[in-house]
Design a protein around this motif. Sequence first.
Motif, PDB file in Angstrom:
ATOM      1  N   VAL A 163      11.744 -86.327   7.363  1.00 46.67           N
ATOM      2  CA  VAL A 163      11.418 -84.935   7.095  1.00 46.67           C
ATOM      3  C   VAL A 163      12.730 -84.160   7.211  1.00 46.67           C
ATOM      4  CG1 VAL A 163      10.918 -84.283   9.483  1.00 46.67           C
ATOM      5  CG2 VAL A 163       9.763 -83.107   7.619  1.00 46.67           C
ATOM      6  N   ASP A 164      12.839 -83.062   6.443  1.00 54.20           N
ATOM      7  CA  ASP A 164      14.044 -82.241   6.529  1.00 54.20           C
ATOM      8  C   ASP A 164      13.636 -80.785   6.730  1.00 54.20           C
ATOM      9  OD1 ASP A 164      16.437 -80.982   6.394  1.00 54.20           O
ATOM     10  OD2 ASP A 164      17.045 -81.798   4.457  1.00 54.20           O
ATOM     11  N   LEU A 165      13.807 -80.327   7.988  1.00 49.70           N
ATOM     12  CA  LEU A 165      13.444 -78.946   8.317  1.00 49.70           C
ATOM     13  C   LEU A 165      14.589 -77.976   8.070  1.00 49.70           C
ATOM     14  CD1 LEU A 165      11.548 -79.475  11.697  1.00 49.70           C
ATOM     15  CD2 LEU A 165      10.558 -78.932   9.481  1.00 49.70           C
ATOM     16  N   SER A 166      15.748 -78.507   7.682  1.00 46.25           N
ATOM     17  CA  SER A 166      16.951 -77.663   7.666  1.00 46.25           C
ATOM     18  C   SER A 166      17.160 -76.932   6.344  1.00 46.25           C
ATOM     19  CB  SER A 166      18.190 -78.510   7.973  1.00 46.25           C
ATOM     20  OG  SER A 166      18.462 -79.389   6.916  1.00 46.25           O
ATOM     21  N   VAL A 167      16.335 -77.228   5.307  1.00 45.07           N
ATOM     22  CA  VAL A 167      16.703 -76.771   3.953  1.00 45.07           C
ATOM     23  C   VAL A 167      16.928 -75.263   3.811  1.00 45.07           C
ATOM     24  CG1 VAL A 167      15.866 -78.738   2.641  1.00 45.07           C
ATOM     25  CG2 VAL A 167      14.268 -76.946   3.303  1.00 45.07           C
ATOM     26  N   GLY A 168      16.057 -74.442   4.376  1.00 43.04           N
ATOM     27  CA  GLY A 168      16.220 -73.000   4.210  1.00 43.04           C
ATOM     28  C   GLY A 168      17.520 -72.493   4.802  1.00 43.04           C
ATOM     29  N   SER A 169      17.867 -72.986   5.987  1.00 39.35           N
ATOM     30  CA  SER A 169      19.123 -72.581   6.625  1.00 39.35           C
ATOM     31  C   SER A 169      20.330 -73.107   5.868  1.00 39.35           C
ATOM     32  CB  SER A 169      19.186 -73.115   8.066  1.00 39.35           C
ATOM     33  OG  SER A 169      18.161 -72.573   8.831  1.00 39.35           O
ATOM     34  N   VAL A 170      20.202 -74.329   5.361  1.00 38.87           N
ATOM     35  CA  VAL A 170      21.309 -74.902   4.580  1.00 38.87           C
ATOM     36  C   VAL A 170      21.507 -74.093   3.300  1.00 38.87           C
ATOM     37  CG1 VAL A 170      22.056 -76.947   3.285  1.00 38.87           C
ATOM     38  CG2 VAL A 170      21.096 -77.199   5.584  1.00 38.87           C
ATOM     39  N   LEU A 171      20.394 -73.663   2.714  1.00 39.57           N
ATOM     40  CA  LEU A 171      20.477 -72.778   1.533  1.00 39.57           C
ATOM     41  C   LEU A 171      21.310 -71.544   1.863  1.00 39.57           C
ATOM     42  CD1 LEU A 171      17.406 -71.628  -0.591  1.00 39.57           C
ATOM     43  CD2 LEU A 171      19.048 -69.986   0.267  1.00 39.57           C
ATOM     44  N   VAL A 172      20.972 -70.866   2.965  1.00 41.85           N
ATOM     45  CA  VAL A 172      21.682 -69.646   3.362  1.00 41.85           C
ATOM     46  C   VAL A 172      23.144 -69.948   3.669  1.00 41.85           C
ATOM     47  CG1 VAL A 172      21.856 -67.913   5.175  1.00 41.85           C
ATOM     48  CG2 VAL A 172      19.625 -68.457   4.184  1.00 41.85           C
ATOM     49  N   PHE A 173      23.368 -71.006   4.452  1.00 44.55           N
ATOM     50  CA  PHE A 173      24.737 -71.377   4.840  1.00 44.55           C
ATOM     51  C   PHE A 173      25.591 -71.642   3.598  1.00 44.55           C
ATOM     52  CE2 PHE A 173      27.873 -74.681   5.634  1.00 44.55           C
ATOM     53  CZ  PHE A 173      28.554 -74.186   6.720  1.00 44.55           C
ATOM     54  N   SER A 174      25.040 -72.413   2.656  1.00 39.90           N
ATOM     55  CA  SER A 174      25.800 -72.782   1.452  1.00 39.90           C
ATOM     56  C   SER A 174      26.135 -71.541   0.632  1.00 39.90           C
ATOM     57  CB  SER A 174      24.994 -73.755   0.597  1.00 39.90           C
ATOM     58  OG  SER A 174      24.602 -74.865   1.361  1.00 39.90           O
ATOM     59  N   GLY A 175      25.165 -70.627   0.520  1.00 37.57           N
ATOM     60  CA  GLY A 175      25.416 -69.394  -0.220  1.00 37.57           C
ATOM     61  C   GLY A 175      26.530 -68.580   0.437  1.00 37.57           C
ATOM     62  N   VAL A 176      26.487 -68.546   1.765  1.00 40.45           N
ATOM     63  CA  VAL A 176      27.496 -67.778   2.503  1.00 40.45           C
ATOM     64  C   VAL A 176      28.893 -68.373   2.315  1.00 40.45           C
ATOM     65  CG1 VAL A 176      28.336 -67.328   4.850  1.00 40.45           C
ATOM     66  CG2 VAL A 176      25.961 -66.772   4.230  1.00 40.45           C
ATOM     67  N   VAL A 177      28.997 -69.692   2.462  1.00 41.58           N
ATOM     68  CA  VAL A 177      30.301 -70.341   2.304  1.00 41.58           C
ATOM     69  C   VAL A 177      30.820 -70.123   0.887  1.00 41.58           C
ATOM     70  CG1 VAL A 177      31.517 -72.550   2.277  1.00 41.58           C
ATOM     71  CG2 VAL A 177      29.907 -72.041   4.115  1.00 41.58           C
ATOM     72  N   ALA A 178      29.924 -70.328  -0.111  1.00 38.21           N
ATOM     73  CA  ALA A 178      30.338 -70.114  -1.501  1.00 38.21           C
ATOM     74  C   ALA A 178      30.759 -68.653  -1.698  1.00 38.21           C
ATOM     75  CB  ALA A 178      29.189 -70.478  -2.441  1.00 38.21           C
ATOM     76  N   GLY A 179      30.001 -67.724  -1.092  1.00 36.66           N
ATOM     77  CA  GLY A 179      30.322 -66.308  -1.219  1.00 36.66           C
ATOM     78  C   GLY A 179      31.690 -65.990  -0.661  1.00 36.66           C
ATOM     79  N   GLU A 180      32.001 -66.547   0.510  1.00 35.89           N
ATOM     80  CA  GLU A 180      33.318 -66.294   1.113  1.00 35.89           C
ATOM     81  C   GLU A 180      34.440 -66.855   0.243  1.00 35.89           C
ATOM     82  OE1 GLU A 180      34.101 -64.459   3.547  1.00 35.89           O
ATOM     83  OE2 GLU A 180      32.247 -64.145   4.682  1.00 35.89           O
ATOM     84  N   VAL A 181      34.212 -68.063  -0.287  1.00 37.56           N
ATOM     85  CA  VAL A 181      35.248 -68.681  -1.123  1.00 37.56           C
ATOM     86  C   VAL A 181      35.465 -67.851  -2.389  1.00 37.56           C
ATOM     87  CG1 VAL A 181      35.809 -70.690  -2.556  1.00 37.56           C
ATOM     88  CG2 VAL A 181      34.928 -71.012  -0.226  1.00 37.56           C
ATOM     89  N   MET A 182      34.354 -67.393  -3.006  1.00 40.45           N
ATOM     90  CA  MET A 182      34.489 -66.608  -4.235  1.00 40.45           C
ATOM     91  C   MET A 182      35.173 -65.275  -3.959  1.00 40.45           C
ATOM     92  SD  MET A 182      30.979 -67.454  -6.390  1.00 40.45           S
ATOM     93  CE  MET A 182      29.825 -66.993  -5.127  1.00 40.45           C
ATOM     94  N   LYS A 183      34.865 -64.706  -2.779  1.00 38.89           N
ATOM     95  CA  LYS A 183      35.507 -63.448  -2.395  1.00 38.89           C
ATOM     96  C   LYS A 183      37.011 -63.650  -2.260  1.00 38.89           C
ATOM     97  CE  LYS A 183      34.582 -61.434   1.592  1.00 38.89           C
ATOM     98  NZ  LYS A 183      33.670 -60.985   2.690  1.00 38.89           N
ATOM     99  N   ALA A 184      37.362 -64.785  -1.620  1.00 38.18           N
ATOM    100  CA  ALA A 184      38.780 -65.074  -1.420  1.00 38.18           C
ATOM    101  C   ALA A 184      39.494 -65.307  -2.743  1.00 38.18           C
ATOM    102  CB  ALA A 184      38.936 -66.309  -0.522  1.00 38.18           C
ATOM    103  N   MET A 185      38.722 -65.728  -3.785  1.00 39.85           N
ATOM    104  CA  MET A 185      39.336 -65.967  -5.097  1.00 39.85           C
ATOM    105  C   MET A 185      39.397 -64.705  -5.943  1.00 39.85           C
ATOM    106  SD  MET A 185      37.758 -69.663  -6.179  1.00 39.85           S
ATOM    107  CE  MET A 185      38.652 -69.722  -7.711  1.00 39.85           C
ATOM    108  N   GLY A 186      39.037 -63.583  -5.360  1.00 43.75           N
ATOM    109  CA  GLY A 186      39.110 -62.335  -6.106  1.00 43.75           C
ATOM    110  C   GLY A 186      37.750 -61.776  -6.465  1.00 43.75           C
ATOM    111  N   GLY A 187      36.703 -62.579  -6.297  1.00 44.33           N
ATOM    112  CA  GLY A 187      35.365 -62.037  -6.425  1.00 44.33           C
ATOM    113  C   GLY A 187      34.768 -62.057  -7.816  1.00 44.33           C
ATOM    114  N   GLN A 188      35.589 -62.126  -8.853  1.00 45.49           N
ATOM    115  CA  GLN A 188      35.032 -62.121 -10.208  1.00 45.49           C
ATOM    116  C   GLN A 188      35.649 -63.217 -11.062  1.00 45.49           C
ATOM    117  OE1 GLN A 188      32.465 -60.353 -11.158  1.00 45.49           O
ATOM    118  NE2 GLN A 188      32.352 -59.255  -9.237  1.00 45.49           N
ATOM    119  N   GLY A 189      35.083 -63.439 -12.227  1.00 47.98           N
ATOM    120  CA  GLY A 189      35.644 -64.393 -13.187  1.00 47.98           C
ATOM    121  C   GLY A 189      34.941 -65.739 -13.169  1.00 47.98           C
TER     122      GLY A 189
END
Lengths: 329, 253
Positions: free
Chosen positions: A72-98
Amino acid sequence: MSARASTGRRRRALLGSATDITAILLVIVALFAILDFDAFFTTANLTNVLISASLLIVMAVGATFVLVTGGVDLSVGSVLVFSGVVAGEVMKAMGGQGWGAALVGVAVSMAAGAAWGVVNGLVVTKLRVPPLIATLGSFGAAQGLAQVITNGNDLKDIPYELVDTLGVGRVAGVPWLVVVALAVALAGGLVLAVTRYGRRTYAIGSNAEAARRAGVSVDRHLVSVYTMAGLLAGLAGIMSYAQFGSTTLSGHATDNLAVIAAVVIGGTSLFGGVGTMFGTLVGTMIPAVLANGLVIVGLNSFWRDFAVGVVLVAAVYLDQLRRRARTAR
Amino acid sequence: MTALLEARGVTKRFGAVEALRGASFAVGEGEVVALMGDNGAGKSTLIKTICGVYAPDAGEIHFAGRPIAGMSPSAVHDLGIETVYQDLALAPDLDTAANLFLGRELLAPGLLGRLGVLAKKRMAARASQVLTDLKVAIKDPAAPVATLSGGQQQSVAVARAVTWADRLVIMDEPTAALGVPQTRAVLDLIRRVRDSGRSVVLISHSLPDVLAVSDRIEVLRLGRRVARLVTKDTDEAQIVGAMTGAWTQEEAA
């Protein structure tokens, strides 16, 4: 006799344990269609139902593999949020657009999810912590880390390129979210049904010791299954970010239960060894159709939670009946 | 007769417990040998040592002239030795063909195969061939094996071993959980395996089964071989005597 056996075989191949639940979904759809055909049975409305189910479908595909192994995997919702956050930070660091930032964001989100999956898999197989506890731990840990990274404030800047395509865009009239979700379900369904990987997933859930004695590297297979579940939660993470334009830190606390309910309603056994991707798709659609249809016919959508709860218990009861009938022979 | 499998002076200790104390054992080509002994005599330990599950502390094991002591279980498999375990080791939710090919799935030809796609039809056809050869009738080969009777499940387990064992099949209490007709079917199956030129090691507590199907009997007691008997020249009293220690054949050890 042979004719009956062959139709039995065909039905088993097509629907497997999902026969009853498919009928239930059809009845629900028919009921709403009868009650308010014009509002419910339109392309636009049914598309909305699919959009609302798309994130859950992507996660449920991974969860189907996990549950078929008996885990069973109870972690999916949190992993979803975590992954979005990490991707968001990386995209922000790359300038945010494009497009560059957008594509890197998708890749980073999936990689971040996969990383959690590897951790889940290793904790389950190497440390021998039961999946329920191992993934409950990462459920808390991933959510906590996401809050730490963002200091509790949702990220909101995401490349327009991503919002306009994956988030709200359409291809040939079909929303990207739905295209991605159905593509993932189709690919996952094929892997589960026709490949050696799928066959061994069933075998491990059915009798891990037998699989081990037959030369299957059970631990490696389990790690890969949890990794896939994490990767798909990461994909759902970037889909969610693109759809809502926010990392929705507090919006996914019960995704894990919704996903497990959908997979189990779809006929996958909590004890492993049994389940189909088609069933999972049906199991995901039942809550989505209920939520949509109940509002359309003028009932409070809170009834959905009640109805899903009943269907879930009924589905597990059916599974128990099947098992009892089987061992009684 | 030249031995296909020969173990000599095998010793295996678990902590302070000495499960095998210089045990010997031999099986010839095309022979059914019953391995008998009271509980704790070391039968299972000896078999697991032969199969590579345990490495012996001392002693030699030769198979077809090659030393195999200390090999891994998969290396032993590759030599053509298969074991049918007491607890079946089938996947109950998978069908007969899927169980026969568990861990050795056939893949489709070409690109699909490289993508990991199974050759389900080919496996089903080969499975039904194997079952026909062994005269095992499975009601619905596409049904999960959990829906089969105990005897049929045992037959699937044996068929699975026979499919991959070119040389030697080891069966650990194959009839322990079975009724009379199913037991007879499994014993017939053992005879057919022997007739196909393979050797069989049968671990059993059931004297009638052993007398019915084996060519020879080797008896272990307290981790050592105490008797080697030719089945048609012996009787229950002698076998029980060897198992309980009332009688020991001095040259057997």
